[in-house]
Scaffold this motif. Sequence first.
Motif, PDB file in Angstrom:
ATOM      1  N   SER A  58      -7.570   2.575  -5.244  1.00  0.00           N
ATOM      2  CA  SER A  58      -7.285   3.992  -4.991  1.00  0.00           C
ATOM      3  C   SER A  58      -7.845   4.867  -6.083  1.00  0.00           C
ATOM      4  N   PRO A  80       3.176   3.580  -1.763  1.00  0.00           N
ATOM      5  CA  PRO A  80       3.622   3.840  -3.144  1.00  0.00           C
ATOM      6  C   PRO A  80       5.140   3.957  -3.227  1.00  0.00           C
ATOM      7  N   ARG A  87       6.501  -0.761  -6.181  1.00  0.00           N
ATOM      8  CA  ARG A  87       5.096  -1.023  -6.514  1.00  0.00           C
ATOM      9  C   ARG A  87       4.837  -0.762  -8.003  1.00  0.00           C
ATOM     10  N   LYS A  88       5.449   0.297  -8.551  1.00  0.00           N
ATOM     11  CA  LYS A  88       5.269   0.581  -9.983  1.00  0.00           C
ATOM     12  C   LYS A  88       5.854  -0.541 -10.838  1.00  0.00           C
ATOM     13  N   MET A  90       3.454  -3.487 -10.836  1.00  0.00           N
ATOM     14  CA  MET A  90       2.273  -3.260 -11.666  1.00  0.00           C
ATOM     15  C   MET A  90       2.577  -3.491 -13.152  1.00  0.00           C
ATOM     16  N   ARG A 144      -1.804  -4.255  -8.364  1.00  0.00           N
ATOM     17  CA  ARG A 144      -2.782  -3.786  -9.353  1.00  0.00           C
ATOM     18  C   ARG A 144      -4.146  -3.570  -8.699  1.00  0.00           C
ATOM     19  N   GLU A 204      -4.050  -0.409  -6.630  1.00  0.00           N
ATOM     20  CA  GLU A 204      -4.078   0.762  -7.498  1.00  0.00           C
ATOM     21  C   GLU A 204      -5.480   1.010  -8.027  1.00  0.00           C
ATOM     22  N   THR A 251       0.834  -1.211   0.000  1.00  0.00           N
ATOM     23  CA  THR A 251       0.000   0.000   0.000  1.00  0.00           C
ATOM     24  C   THR A 251       0.864   1.254   0.000  1.00  0.00           C
TER      25      THR A 251
END
Length: 399
Positions: free
Chosen positions: A396, A311, A315-316, A319, A390, A393, A309
């Motif tokens: 959010s 960022p 995390r990118k 994804m 994913r 994301e 959770t």
Amino acid sequence: MVAGEPASTPLRDLESVARRMVGHFAANTPCHTLPGEQLRGDVTEFTVKCLTLAVRLLDERRGPSDAEVTELGSKAAQWAREGVPLQSVLSVYHEGIQIGWDLVAERAGAGDIADVVEAAKAFVSLSEMVSTAAATSYVEELQVVASEHHTAAHTLVTSLLSGHNARSMARQSGIELAETYLVLALSIPPHPDESNPAVQRPVAARRKLRRVQAELAIICGRTPLSMLSPEGGTVLVPGHHDDTWVDDLVARISAAAEVPVIMTVEQAATSDIPTAADQVHELLDLSQQLRRGPGVYRMNDLVLEYQLTRPGPGRKFLMRILEPLDNSPELLDTLEIHIAHDLNRQRSARQLHLHTNTVDYRLKRIAHLTGFDPTRPSGIRHLQAALVARRLEGSSIGA
């Protein structure tokens, strides 16, 4: 008249009869649960007043005035505030009236039937008035006491959650602080009655909440420190509790609410409650974002998802792993189901209504497109983390 004398004759020596009655109270259950000092003082004095009413009722056929009924009730209210059980209070009233009736009726002969019947009616009337006044005042006072405690508990919970003046507030409220607490975040879904057009939704919601609060009080042995609404909230349970106890707690709360609840928990020292409360509510939000089922969730159940959770570049990167599957939704479905079934190909194939060879083919395609093999531990860790990233994301963005 009974036996040629006024029916009230055996009751007129008020002090003597009162001592006899109080002696009976001291020796018999549940009246003997009253403190001795209370029996000799308050109860004796009050018994004399009740005997005076009984004598007047028999002699003049005149019941208690409004002021006297209020006085009867005020004594019950006093005992409620002192913690005397309602059962003991009503037993004192009823046993006293029974003894008084026995004294009146034991002298009656065959010719006194009509008068005895009239006297019995008077005693029944007196019993009804006394019981109603006592029970009403007792319950009203108990509600005031409960409200005072609820307000004090609510204020203390607020102090504990904010980390400000908790010990000072505990002293003012008379509530003892524990060294450690089980901090709970609770999500309670709507009860079916809340969507029933024949039932008022706020009423159904309040009933659900009262059932949960009552069950918590039973489980904890006292009113727990909580801030709850019909949708859920925060509960602080004093002491240290193991996983088995917590699992039983969520099962009992779900049974009381009559809906399956989601609960997240963390054990914390009193000074760490604000941090723990923030954490369990984050975990609760996370479990709902990930569409987890009802039950108990701890940090070790959601540690990977919790970390994702936050960022950042990791995390990118995760994804982007699944982007090659965007044009092949059947591969994404297969991956999610394969993970949900603990990588069991046979169960995955049954849910997908496919042959296991087809599942194997799809898993190979996923490995080829993403570079991570879902049949190997190193590959499945990255793919599972990518799915979580994913989904988070997407949550959010939707929010």
